[in-house]
Design a protein around this motif. Structure first.
Motif, PDB file in Angstrom:
ATOM      1  N   CYS A  78      25.188   8.262  41.509  1.00  0.00           N
ATOM      2  CA  CYS A  78      26.104   9.276  42.030  1.00  0.00           C
ATOM      3  C   CYS A  78      25.322  10.562  42.210  1.00  0.00           C
ATOM      4  N   LEU A  79      25.382  11.118  43.392  1.00  0.00           N
ATOM      5  CA  LEU A  79      24.729  12.375  43.736  1.00  0.00           C
ATOM      6  C   LEU A  79      25.810  13.432  43.928  1.00  0.00           C
ATOM      7  N   CYS A  80      25.665  14.574  43.250  1.00  0.00           N
ATOM      8  CA  CYS A  80      26.659  15.636  43.383  1.00  0.00           C
ATOM      9  C   CYS A  80      25.972  16.985  43.531  1.00  0.00           C
ATOM     10  N   SER A  81      26.721  17.948  44.046  1.00  0.00           N
ATOM     11  CA  SER A  81      26.167  19.275  44.304  1.00  0.00           C
ATOM     12  C   SER A  81      27.214  20.336  43.979  1.00  0.00           C
ATOM     13  N   ARG A  82      26.762  21.467  43.488  1.00  0.00           N
ATOM     14  CA  ARG A  82      27.663  22.588  43.223  1.00  0.00           C
ATOM     15  C   ARG A  82      27.943  23.382  44.494  1.00  0.00           C
ATOM     16  N   GLU A  83      27.565  22.841  45.614  1.00  0.00           N
ATOM     17  CA  GLU A  83      27.847  23.423  46.924  1.00  0.00           C
ATOM     18  C   GLU A  83      28.391  22.293  47.792  1.00  0.00           C
ATOM     19  N   THR A  84      29.226  22.641  48.742  1.00  0.00           N
ATOM     20  CA  THR A  84      29.710  21.630  49.673  1.00  0.00           C
ATOM     21  C   THR A  84      29.473  22.084  51.102  1.00  0.00           C
ATOM     22  N   ALA A 127      29.898  24.163  35.157  1.00  0.00           N
ATOM     23  CA  ALA A 127      29.434  25.419  35.778  1.00  0.00           C
ATOM     24  C   ALA A 127      30.341  26.563  35.345  1.00  0.00           C
ATOM     25  N   PRO A 128      29.800  27.792  35.304  1.00  0.00           N
ATOM     26  CA  PRO A 128      30.684  28.936  35.070  1.00  0.00           C
ATOM     27  C   PRO A 128      31.669  29.017  36.238  1.00  0.00           C
ATOM     28  N   LEU A 129      32.916  29.177  35.946  1.00  0.00           N
ATOM     29  CA  LEU A 129      33.965  29.205  36.974  1.00  0.00           C
ATOM     30  C   LEU A 129      33.840  28.020  37.938  1.00  0.00           C
ATOM     31  N   PRO A 130      34.000  26.800  37.444  1.00  0.00           N
ATOM     32  CA  PRO A 130      33.802  25.631  38.321  1.00  0.00           C
ATOM     33  C   PRO A 130      34.796  25.607  39.481  1.00  0.00           C
ATOM     34  N   PRO A 131      34.282  25.433  40.678  1.00  0.00           N
ATOM     35  CA  PRO A 131      35.161  25.352  41.851  1.00  0.00           C
ATOM     36  C   PRO A 131      35.772  23.952  41.948  1.00  0.00           C
TER      37      PRO A 131
END
Length: 180
Positions: A78-84, A127-131
């Motif tokens: 699984c690949l994930c990113s804190r940006e979309t 993450a701090p303040l996770p979106p």
């Protein structure tokens, strides 16, 4: 079905094997939409060891979780990113994204996909303040859509996803506070 020994955040894995595993899983699901040449070109653009290395190097912004069996064979990732970069309908918030989730056919229904998704969601939520977390899924891939809905994701729109072979229609799914 083999016993999965571990699901870990990937720092060092044979990236060539991981790229090959990704190619095999993608081809098994979507290969019928491409000619052999188109599929080869798509893989050369999107499923290379170098691309995985770039994701791994982005330690603060992205994570790659890999599942292996006792012999070290890759059974899923699984690949994930804190940006979309998905065209999601949001104005007041950014988003994170589950970019890829693949499990070997022999492991489907074993709970491995849920373990990989859970590892990624936990990392994204740390993450701090996770979106909110988004993902795109091929609209005709009903088993995958059901899986994500079972884990709290809901459709928020559809959008075109042009490939070199066809223009796919993807569903954007959102999970503001997943509980896995």
């Amino acid at each position: 079905m083999v016993t999965i020994q571990r699901v870990v955040r990937c720092d060092a894995v044979d990236l060539q094997r991981l790229a090959q595993f990704g190619r095999e899983q993608y081809a098994a699901t979507f290969g019928h939409l491409y000619s052999a040449e188109q599929l080869r070109q798509f893989f050369d653009d999107w499923y290379t060891a170098e691309l995985f290395a770039r994701w791994i190097d982005r330690r603060e912004a992205a994570a790659l979780f890999v599942a292996t069996d006792a012999d070290g064979a890759i059974c899923g990732y699984c690949l994930c990113s804190r940006e979309t970069d998905l065209p999601v309908p949001t104005t007041e918030e950014s988003g994170s994204e589950i970019k890829r989730l693949y499990v070997a056919a022999a492991q489907r229904g074993s709970g491995l996909a849920a373990r990989l998704l859970g590892a990624a969601v936990d990392w994204l939520r740390d993450a701090p303040l996770p979106p909110p977390i988004f993902l795109g899924v091929y609209a005709k891939n009903e088993p995958a859509a059901r899986f994500y809905e079972k884990h709290g994701f809901r459709e928020v729109g559809r959008y075109p996803f042009p490939t070199i072979a066809v223009e796919m229609r993807l569903m954007a799914l959102r999970c503001p506070s997943p509980r896995l």
